[in-house]
Design a protein around this motif. Structure first.
Motif, PDB file in Angstrom:
ATOM      1  N   LEU A   1      -8.978 -11.790   1.859  1.00 30.03           N
ATOM      2  CA  LEU A   1      -9.297 -10.566   1.727  1.00 30.03           C
ATOM      3  C   LEU A   1     -10.598 -10.572   0.702  1.00 30.03           C
ATOM      4  CD1 LEU A   1      -6.913  -7.634   1.651  1.00 30.03           C
ATOM      5  CD2 LEU A   1      -8.346  -8.425   3.533  1.00 30.03           C
ATOM      6  N   GLU A   2     -10.655 -11.814   0.070  1.00 29.27           N
ATOM      7  CA  GLU A   2     -11.799 -12.172  -1.053  1.00 29.27           C
ATOM      8  C   GLU A   2     -11.804 -11.091  -2.310  1.00 29.27           C
ATOM      9  OE1 GLU A   2     -15.352 -12.584   0.956  1.00 29.27           O
ATOM     10  OE2 GLU A   2     -14.748 -13.868   2.269  1.00 29.27           O
ATOM     11  N   VAL A   3     -10.689 -10.666  -2.910  1.00 22.37           N
ATOM     12  CA  VAL A   3     -10.388  -9.925  -3.732  1.00 22.37           C
ATOM     13  C   VAL A   3      -9.492 -10.498  -4.862  1.00 22.37           C
ATOM     14  CG1 VAL A   3     -10.492  -7.855  -2.389  1.00 22.37           C
ATOM     15  CG2 VAL A   3      -8.298  -8.595  -2.911  1.00 22.37           C
ATOM     16  N   GLY A   4      -9.525 -10.244  -6.207  1.00 21.96           N
ATOM     17  CA  GLY A   4      -8.963 -10.643  -7.317  1.00 21.96           C
ATOM     18  C   GLY A   4      -7.645 -10.277  -7.520  1.00 21.96           C
ATOM     19  N   SER A   5      -7.283  -9.048  -7.108  1.00 24.83           N
ATOM     20  CA  SER A   5      -5.878  -8.370  -7.372  1.00 24.83           C
ATOM     21  C   SER A   5      -5.396  -7.743  -6.445  1.00 24.83           C
ATOM     22  CB  SER A   5      -6.156  -7.316  -8.626  1.00 24.83           C
ATOM     23  OG  SER A   5      -7.062  -6.151  -8.132  1.00 24.83           O
ATOM     24  N   GLN A   6      -4.045  -7.550  -6.609  1.00 23.33           N
ATOM     25  CA  GLN A   6      -3.236  -6.873  -5.732  1.00 23.33           C
ATOM     26  C   GLN A   6      -3.662  -5.446  -5.359  1.00 23.33           C
ATOM     27  OE1 GLN A   6       0.968  -7.510  -5.861  1.00 23.33           O
ATOM     28  NE2 GLN A   6       1.347  -5.250  -5.601  1.00 23.33           N
ATOM     29  N   LEU A   7      -4.246  -4.748  -6.408  1.00 23.24           N
ATOM     30  CA  LEU A   7      -4.864  -3.470  -6.699  1.00 23.24           C
ATOM     31  C   LEU A   7      -5.991  -3.236  -5.637  1.00 23.24           C
ATOM     32  CD1 LEU A   7      -4.468  -2.137 -10.215  1.00 23.24           C
ATOM     33  CD2 LEU A   7      -3.022  -1.302  -8.074  1.00 23.24           C
ATOM     34  N   GLU A   8      -6.841  -4.356  -5.771  1.00 22.57           N
ATOM     35  CA  GLU A   8      -8.140  -4.311  -4.834  1.00 22.57           C
ATOM     36  C   GLU A   8      -7.917  -4.479  -3.446  1.00 22.57           C
ATOM     37  OE1 GLU A   8     -11.656  -6.355  -6.627  1.00 22.57           O
ATOM     38  OE2 GLU A   8     -10.088  -7.482  -7.764  1.00 22.57           O
ATOM     39  N   ALA A   9      -6.755  -5.424  -3.233  1.00 19.86           N
ATOM     40  CA  ALA A   9      -6.224  -5.706  -1.707  1.00 19.86           C
ATOM     41  C   ALA A   9      -5.767  -4.352  -0.982  1.00 19.86           C
ATOM     42  CB  ALA A   9      -5.098  -6.710  -1.530  1.00 19.86           C
ATOM     43  N   VAL A  10      -5.047  -3.486  -1.820  1.00 21.28           N
ATOM     44  CA  VAL A  10      -4.155  -2.244  -1.511  1.00 21.28           C
ATOM     45  C   VAL A  10      -5.331  -1.256  -1.389  1.00 21.28           C
ATOM     46  CG1 VAL A  10      -2.950  -0.374  -2.471  1.00 21.28           C
ATOM     47  CG2 VAL A  10      -2.034  -2.448  -2.444  1.00 21.28           C
ATOM     48  N   ALA A  11      -6.399  -1.247  -2.042  1.00 15.88           N
ATOM     49  CA  ALA A  11      -7.532  -0.216  -1.999  1.00 15.88           C
ATOM     50  C   ALA A  11      -8.176  -0.421  -0.598  1.00 15.88           C
ATOM     51  CB  ALA A  11      -8.444  -0.268  -3.234  1.00 15.88           C
ATOM     52  N   LEU A  12      -8.671  -1.807  -0.319  1.00 11.86           N
ATOM     53  CA  LEU A  12      -9.276  -2.279   0.748  1.00 11.86           C
ATOM     54  C   LEU A  12      -8.390  -1.768   2.065  1.00 11.86           C
ATOM     55  CD1 LEU A  12     -10.731  -5.597   0.317  1.00 11.86           C
ATOM     56  CD2 LEU A  12     -11.927  -3.481   0.255  1.00 11.86           C
ATOM     57  N   TYR A  13      -7.125  -2.016   2.041  1.00 15.05           N
ATOM     58  CA  TYR A  13      -6.161  -1.593   3.177  1.00 15.05           C
ATOM     59  C   TYR A  13      -6.091   0.028   3.345  1.00 15.05           C
ATOM     60  CZ  TYR A  13      -1.998  -0.815   6.065  1.00 15.05           C
ATOM     61  OH  TYR A  13      -0.957  -0.514   7.049  1.00 15.05           O
ATOM     62  N   ARG A  14      -6.038   0.508   2.328  1.00 14.48           N
ATOM     63  CA  ARG A  14      -6.022   2.251   2.484  1.00 14.48           C
ATOM     64  C   ARG A  14      -7.435   2.592   2.831  1.00 14.48           C
ATOM     65  NH1 ARG A  14      -2.847   3.550  -3.288  1.00 14.48           N
ATOM     66  NH2 ARG A  14      -0.841   3.226  -2.490  1.00 14.48           N
ATOM     67  N   LYS A  15      -8.491   2.062   2.303  1.00 12.53           N
ATOM     68  CA  LYS A  15      -9.739   2.553   3.148  1.00 12.53           C
ATOM     69  C   LYS A  15      -9.995   2.143   4.498  1.00 12.53           C
ATOM     70  CE  LYS A  15     -14.753   2.228   1.679  1.00 12.53           C
ATOM     71  NZ  LYS A  15     -15.621   1.372   0.668  1.00 12.53           N
ATOM     72  N   ALA A  16      -9.683   0.944   4.845  1.00  7.20           N
ATOM     73  CA  ALA A  16      -9.641   0.805   6.226  1.00  7.20           C
ATOM     74  C   ALA A  16      -8.827   1.805   7.343  1.00  7.20           C
ATOM     75  CB  ALA A  16      -9.285  -0.674   6.498  1.00  7.20           C
ATOM     76  N   ALA A  17      -7.611   2.006   6.651  1.00  8.54           N
ATOM     77  CA  ALA A  17      -6.790   3.118   7.143  1.00  8.54           C
ATOM     78  C   ALA A  17      -7.029   4.507   6.933  1.00  8.54           C
ATOM     79  CB  ALA A  17      -5.314   2.762   6.721  1.00  8.54           C
ATOM     80  N   GLY A  18      -8.168   4.796   6.403  1.00  7.10           N
ATOM     81  CA  GLY A  18      -8.299   6.164   6.099  1.00  7.10           C
ATOM     82  C   GLY A  18      -7.403   6.947   5.248  1.00  7.10           C
ATOM     83  N   ILE A  19      -6.912   6.349   4.428  1.00  4.16           N
ATOM     84  CA  ILE A  19      -5.682   6.914   3.480  1.00  4.16           C
ATOM     85  C   ILE A  19      -6.288   7.421   2.419  1.00  4.16           C
ATOM     86  CG2 ILE A  19      -3.502   6.458   2.287  1.00  4.16           C
ATOM     87  CD1 ILE A  19      -2.797   4.272   4.428  1.00  4.16           C
TER      88      ILE A  19
ATOM     89  N   ALA B   1       0.937  -1.244  -0.009  1.00  5.47           N
ATOM     90  CA  ALA B   1       0.257  -0.170   0.081  1.00  5.47           C
ATOM     91  C   ALA B   1       0.887   1.193   0.031  1.00  5.47           C
ATOM     92  CB  ALA B   1      -1.081  -0.041   1.377  1.00  5.47           C
ATOM     93  N   GLY B   2       2.055   1.092   0.504  1.00  5.41           N
ATOM     94  CA  GLY B   2       2.698   2.103   0.646  1.00  5.41           C
ATOM     95  C   GLY B   2       3.725   2.317  -0.821  1.00  5.41           C
ATOM     96  N   GLY B   3       3.397   1.666  -1.770  1.00  8.73           N
ATOM     97  CA  GLY B   3       4.067   1.698  -2.995  1.00  8.73           C
ATOM     98  C   GLY B   3       5.187   0.825  -3.488  1.00  8.73           C
ATOM     99  N   LYS B   4       5.308  -0.060  -2.399  1.00  4.06           N
ATOM    100  CA  LYS B   4       6.554  -1.068  -2.507  1.00  4.06           C
ATOM    101  C   LYS B   4       6.060  -2.170  -3.679  1.00  4.06           C
ATOM    102  CE  LYS B   4       9.532   0.595   0.481  1.00  4.06           C
ATOM    103  NZ  LYS B   4      10.798   1.012   0.210  1.00  4.06           N
ATOM    104  N   ARG B   5       6.980  -2.595  -4.659  1.00  2.89           N
ATOM    105  CA  ARG B   5       6.953  -3.798  -5.304  1.00  2.89           C
ATOM    106  C   ARG B   5       7.173  -5.188  -4.637  1.00  2.89           C
ATOM    107  NH1 ARG B   5       5.727  -2.776 -10.527  1.00  2.89           N
ATOM    108  NH2 ARG B   5       5.940  -0.596 -11.262  1.00  2.89           N
ATOM    109  N   ALA B   6       6.851  -6.284  -5.241  1.00  2.00           N
ATOM    110  CA  ALA B   6       6.951  -7.658  -4.376  1.00  2.00           C
ATOM    111  C   ALA B   6       8.388  -7.797  -4.146  1.00  2.00           C
ATOM    112  CB  ALA B   6       6.451  -8.748  -5.371  1.00  2.00           C
ATOM    113  N   GLN B   7       9.185  -7.230  -4.964  1.00  3.70           N
ATOM    114  CA  GLN B   7      10.493  -7.544  -4.944  1.00  3.70           C
ATOM    115  C   GLN B   7      11.174  -6.805  -3.768  1.00  3.70           C
ATOM    116  OE1 GLN B   7      12.915  -9.914  -6.462  1.00  3.70           O
ATOM    117  NE2 GLN B   7      13.989  -9.284  -4.524  1.00  3.70           N
TER     118      GLN B   7
END
Length: 223
Positions: free
Chosen positions: A205-223, A175-181
């Protein structure tokens, strides 16, 4: 001298000019109206419990107390209603969810703080007489929006609660912009390990992509 309903009107606002002007104009109309400056949430409740309950005009955004803590008017609505006050919810915020939370807690009517001054006075007079100026069904719409958001928030936090500590840390880095590597380098593990952790995150998280997972995390964190 008390107003037509025989009960007082208390204005609670962190803007002295607004609160004083409302109280002054209401008194000129014969109402028993006073303005209560805001020092803290506890002070508001203490004052409200010391006097005969009537109508309270409560701003939802009450600034900060001397210690710098935000004073949230939404949290005051329930206790004020329990103390016998009819609450007019006043807010300059465009956050309909907060307005809905205040109404759901027992608030009688919502009035936008940026309404023309005569409209504010009229709304207060109507509320004092037990009448709402809100269009039919509008109060229920605000409350439904709030409850839907609360359900979504609980569902989101329940899903995030399924993650292990390491999975949460991986998701936070993504969510902070880091890539997997970069995440692998951060934890000094293999890229394959991180990819396995990411797949676990998506599944939980029951999502189909990394982008969706990051979006959920940011929403929960109020980012």
């Amino acid at each position: 001298m008390t107003g037509p309903t025989g009960s007082p009107i208390l204005i609670v606002d962190d803007h002295e000019l607004v609160g004083s002007a409302l109280a002054l104009n209401l008194r000129a109309e014969g109402e028993d109206a006073t303005f209560q400056p805001v020092r803290s949430a506890a002070a508001v409740l203490e004052h409200a419990r010391r006097v005969t309950p009537g109508l309270i005009v409560l701003d939802l955004d009450l600034g900060r107390d001397p210690e710098g803590n935000r004073i949230d008017g939404v949290r005051l609505v329930g206790p004020l209603c329990e103390a016998g006050w009819r609450v007019v919810v006043l807010s300059g915020s465009s956050d309909a969810g907060r307005v809905g939370a205040a109404l759901d807690a027992g608030g009688f009517v919502f009035v936008p703080k940026n309404a023309p001054f005569p409209a504010l006075l009229s709304a207060i007079r109507e509320a004092h007489a037990g009448r709402s100026i809100m269009p039919p069904g509008r109060r229920e719409q605000f409350i439904r929006l709030h409850r839907d958001r609360e359900h979504e928030r609980r569902d989101l936090h329940e899903k995030l609660g399924r993650l292990t500590q390491r999975e949460r840390e991986v998701l936070a880095l993504l969510a902070g912009g880091k890539r997997a590597q970069s995440v692998a380098d951060h934890f000094v593990v293999s890229l394959a390990t991180v990819r396995t952790q990411i797949r676990a995150v998506l599944t939980k998280l029951e999502v189909g992509s990394q982008l969706e997972a990051v979006a959920l995390y940011r929403k929960a964190a109020g980012i």
